[in-house]
Structure formats: structure tokens, C-alpha cells
Design an enzyme around this catalytic site. Structure first.
Site, PDB file in Angstrom:
ATOM      1  N   HIS A 295       0.797  -1.223   0.000  1.00 25.66           N
ATOM      2  CA  HIS A 295       0.000   0.000   0.000  1.00 25.66           C
ATOM      3  C   HIS A 295       0.834   1.280   0.000  1.00 25.66           C
ATOM      4  O   HIS A 295       0.267   2.374  -0.110  1.00 25.66           O
ATOM      5  CB  HIS A 295      -0.959   0.008   1.192  1.00 25.66           C
ATOM      6  CG  HIS A 295      -2.036  -1.021   1.106  1.00 25.66           C
ATOM      7  ND1 HIS A 295      -2.966  -1.039   0.089  1.00 25.66           N
ATOM      8  CD2 HIS A 295      -2.336  -2.077   1.897  1.00 25.66           C
ATOM      9  CE1 HIS A 295      -3.795  -2.060   0.253  1.00 25.66           C
ATOM     10  NE2 HIS A 295      -3.429  -2.710   1.352  1.00 25.66           N
TER      11      HIS A 295
ATOM     12  N   ARG B 176       6.943  -6.314   3.146  1.00 27.93           N
ATOM     13  CA  ARG B 176       5.658  -6.816   2.669  1.00 27.93           C
ATOM     14  C   ARG B 176       5.593  -6.627   1.153  1.00 27.93           C
ATOM     15  O   ARG B 176       5.722  -5.515   0.645  1.00 27.93           O
ATOM     16  CB  ARG B 176       4.476  -6.118   3.325  1.00 27.93           C
ATOM     17  CG  ARG B 176       3.140  -6.667   2.784  1.00 27.93           C
ATOM     18  CD  ARG B 176       1.955  -6.347   3.651  1.00 27.93           C
ATOM     19  NE  ARG B 176       1.537  -4.949   3.562  1.00 27.93           N
ATOM     20  CZ  ARG B 176       0.385  -4.492   4.072  1.00 27.93           C
ATOM     21  NH1 ARG B 176      -0.434  -5.319   4.694  1.00 27.93           N
ATOM     22  NH2 ARG B 176       0.081  -3.209   3.983  1.00 27.93           N
TER      23      ARG B 176
ATOM     24  N   ASP C 224      17.368 -11.426  -2.345  1.00 30.81           N
ATOM     25  CA  ASP C 224      18.673 -11.098  -2.903  1.00 30.81           C
ATOM     26  C   ASP C 224      19.119  -9.692  -2.513  1.00 30.81           C
ATOM     27  O   ASP C 224      20.316  -9.414  -2.396  1.00 30.81           O
ATOM     28  CB  ASP C 224      18.660 -11.225  -4.427  1.00 30.81           C
ATOM     29  CG  ASP C 224      18.766 -12.667  -4.904  1.00 30.81           C
ATOM     30  OD1 ASP C 224      18.920 -13.571  -4.056  1.00 30.81           O
ATOM     31  OD2 ASP C 224      18.692 -12.883  -6.126  1.00 30.81           O
TER      32      ASP C 224
ATOM     33  N   GLU D  47      -6.402 -12.564   5.823  1.00 31.48           N
ATOM     34  CA  GLU D  47      -7.227 -11.358   5.953  1.00 31.48           C
ATOM     35  C   GLU D  47      -8.570 -11.467   5.255  1.00 31.48           C
ATOM     36  O   GLU D  47      -9.199 -10.447   4.964  1.00 31.48           O
ATOM     37  CB  GLU D  47      -6.446 -10.160   5.406  1.00 31.48           C
ATOM     38  CG  GLU D  47      -5.850 -10.388   4.025  1.00 31.48           C
ATOM     39  CD  GLU D  47      -4.900  -9.280   3.606  1.00 31.48           C
ATOM     40  OE1 GLU D  47      -5.013  -8.156   4.139  1.00 31.48           O
ATOM     41  OE2 GLU D  47      -4.050  -9.525   2.739  1.00 31.48           O
TER      42      GLU D  47
ATOM     43  N   ASP E 192      -8.973  -5.635   6.269  1.00 31.66           N
ATOM     44  CA  ASP E 192      -9.492  -6.429   5.159  1.00 31.66           C
ATOM     45  C   ASP E 192     -10.428  -7.528   5.638  1.00 31.66           C
ATOM     46  O   ASP E 192     -11.423  -7.838   4.968  1.00 31.66           O
ATOM     47  CB  ASP E 192      -8.324  -7.034   4.371  1.00 31.66           C
ATOM     48  CG  ASP E 192      -7.617  -5.997   3.511  1.00 31.66           C
ATOM     49  OD1 ASP E 192      -8.194  -5.589   2.490  1.00 31.66           O
ATOM     50  OD2 ASP E 192      -6.504  -5.594   3.864  1.00 31.66           O
TER      51      ASP E 192
END
Length: 259
Positions: free
Chosen positions: A48, A73, A87, A152, A178
Site C-alpha cells: 500500500h 511486505r 537477494d 485477511e 481487510d
């Protein structure tokens, strides 16, 4: 020389509560400022917030050697996105919208080098191996990766027990906003039905030997989630912290000056 110890993962395994904060500015300078508060973990949000691989990499870099562990996230659960952030030096990944055990298993395999998983083993040019300075990185990295899956939706809650059986999942993060929306209560995660679902989910996660996590942005809700057993707990969002402080400051001066 092995891969660096993932202090966040080690703390979860010990059952220690980890207090975190959302880092949503998509800027290494702001994240470095946030790190001076010594949160146990900072969530670099690719879902987000306006982050991309480069801004995520910069924030992971600036947190190296700090008390705050970066948790990245992703915008979606995808094996090549996981590979890229690992990585780049992230060791802990949070994947949103996980609804089935099959999905969780695929994500767990994406976190690991073969033969346990499917992570591409081109670590020679990766920051994670310090550009080949860590000779045993590929052989030791699997032990230090940490996968958190975000449940969620109603479907995710219904499949939670099966998700918890997947090997390679270290924690499950409940998304209150959510979940509330999917249960028919948008904007109201304090609805009794939603709170019952959250409390039950946190208990089931802990009973399965995984770490339960959640986000709250007010003190009363945060304390309630802590009382229900949340182990990795985000207690604020940097964007909101700045917005509230700025609005409060201006409001005070408006009142003082009669504006």
C-alpha cells in the site's frame, strides 16, 4: 562464513514479543529516522506504500546494523518478487492475501534454496551474500529466512488450520481491516463478530506453534490484541504519526492565535 543471523526470527522462536511499526514513506531517510526509536521490526510496505525494488533495497540497507529488523511486505505472493527482495538482503518477508495451504506451501518453497525450495541460487551478484563476500551464503541462508503470511479474508480464516500445517511458515499476520471488510463490516474491525474471529485466529496460530501477528493504531486496540496473544505487534504507522502530530500542532496554534 554463514548468512547473518535473523534476529527477528530467533526472537519469534523464543516466544519473545516483538514491537514494530509500519514504514510507509518509501524513503530510506524517513526509515532511518524511524529506526532511532529502536522498534524491534519495521515493516517496509510494498503493498500500500509507493515502494519498488529500489526503494525497498535502500531501506533494507539503511537498517543494516540497526536494532530494527526490516520486514518486507510484498504487493502479491510471487516467487520472483520473493527472490528479488531476498537477494536485496531482506530475510523476513510478509505476503498478503494468503487463503489456502497450497498457496502458503508455494510461498514457503520460494523462500528456500533447493533442494528444500525453488529460490534461484544466483547469489554471487546479490547484496544478500555481500557480493560473494559470504562464501557459505547459499548453504546457510535457508535457516535465516522468515516467512510471515497474511490471513485477511473469510476464506483464509476458514483454511487457517491447514495453512498452519505448512512447513516453512514462521508466523501468521491477521489483517483486521481487510478481514472486517470481507465479513461485511468495512471500516469496523471492532465489530464483535470481527473481534471474535481475530481473537480465535490469534489463539489458533499460537497453539500451532507459529507466531501470531497483527497491526493496531490506537492504544486500547493494541493492548487488546496483546492480551489476546499477538506476538509480533505493529503499534503504529509512520505516515499517520507525522500526519497526526502536524495536524495537532497546527490545531494548537490556531487555538492559541485565535485563527
Amino acid at each position: 562464513m554463514p548468512a547473518p543471523i535473523n534476529r527477528f526470527k530467533a526472537a519469534l522462536k523464543k516466544g519473545e514479543v516483538q514491537i514494530g511499526c509500519w514504514a510507509g514513506f518509501a524513503d530510506a531517510y524517513a526509515t532511518e529516522v524511524l529506526s532511532t526509536a529502536d522498534f524491534d521490526w519495521l515493516l517496509i510496505d510494498g503493498e500500500h506504500a509507493p515502494n519498488d525494488l529500489q526503494t525497498i533495497s535502500q531501506q533494507v540497507q539503511v537498517l543494516q546494523g540497526k536494532h530494527s529488523t526490516p520486514v518486507v511486505r510484498l504487493p502479491v505472493g510471487n516467487e520472483w518478487l520473493i527472490k528479488q527482495v531476498l537477494d536485496a538482503g531482506a530475510q523476513t518477508v510478509l505476503v498478503p492475501l494468503v487463503e489456502t495451504a497450497e498457496q502458503a506451501d508455494h510461498l514457503a518453497r520460494a523462500m528456500l534454496y533447493p533442494p528444500q525450495g525453488i529460490r534461484g541460487a544466483g547469489a554471487a551478484l546479490a547484496r544478500a551474500s555481500m557480493f560473494s563476500l559470504i562464501p557459505d551464503y547459499v548453504q546457510t541462508a535457508n535457516d535465516q529466512t522468515c516467512l510471515l503470511v497474511q490471513v485477511e479474508t473469510v476464506k483464509g480464516i476458514e483454511n487457517l488450520d491447514e495453512i498452519l500445517e505448512v512447513e516453512g511458515i514462521d508466523g501468521v499476520f491477521i489483517g483486521p481491516a481487510d478481514l472486517a471488510a470481507d465479513m461485511g463490516h468495512p471500516g469496523n474491525s471492532a465489530h464483535p463478530d470481527v473481534e471474535d474471529a481475530i481473537r480465535d485466529a490469534l489463539a489458533r496460530i499460537a497453539a500451532a506453534g507459529k507466531a501470531p501477528g497483527i497491526l493496531a493504531i490506537d492504544e486500547a486496540t493494541t493492548q487488546r490484541y496483546a492480551d489476546w496473544g499477538a506476538q509480533f505487534l505493529a503499534v503504529g504507522i509512520d505516515v499517520l504519526l507525522l500526519a497526526r502530530a502536524a495536524r495537532g500542532l497546527m490545531g494548537d496554534w490556531r487555538a492559541k492565535l485565535g485563527r
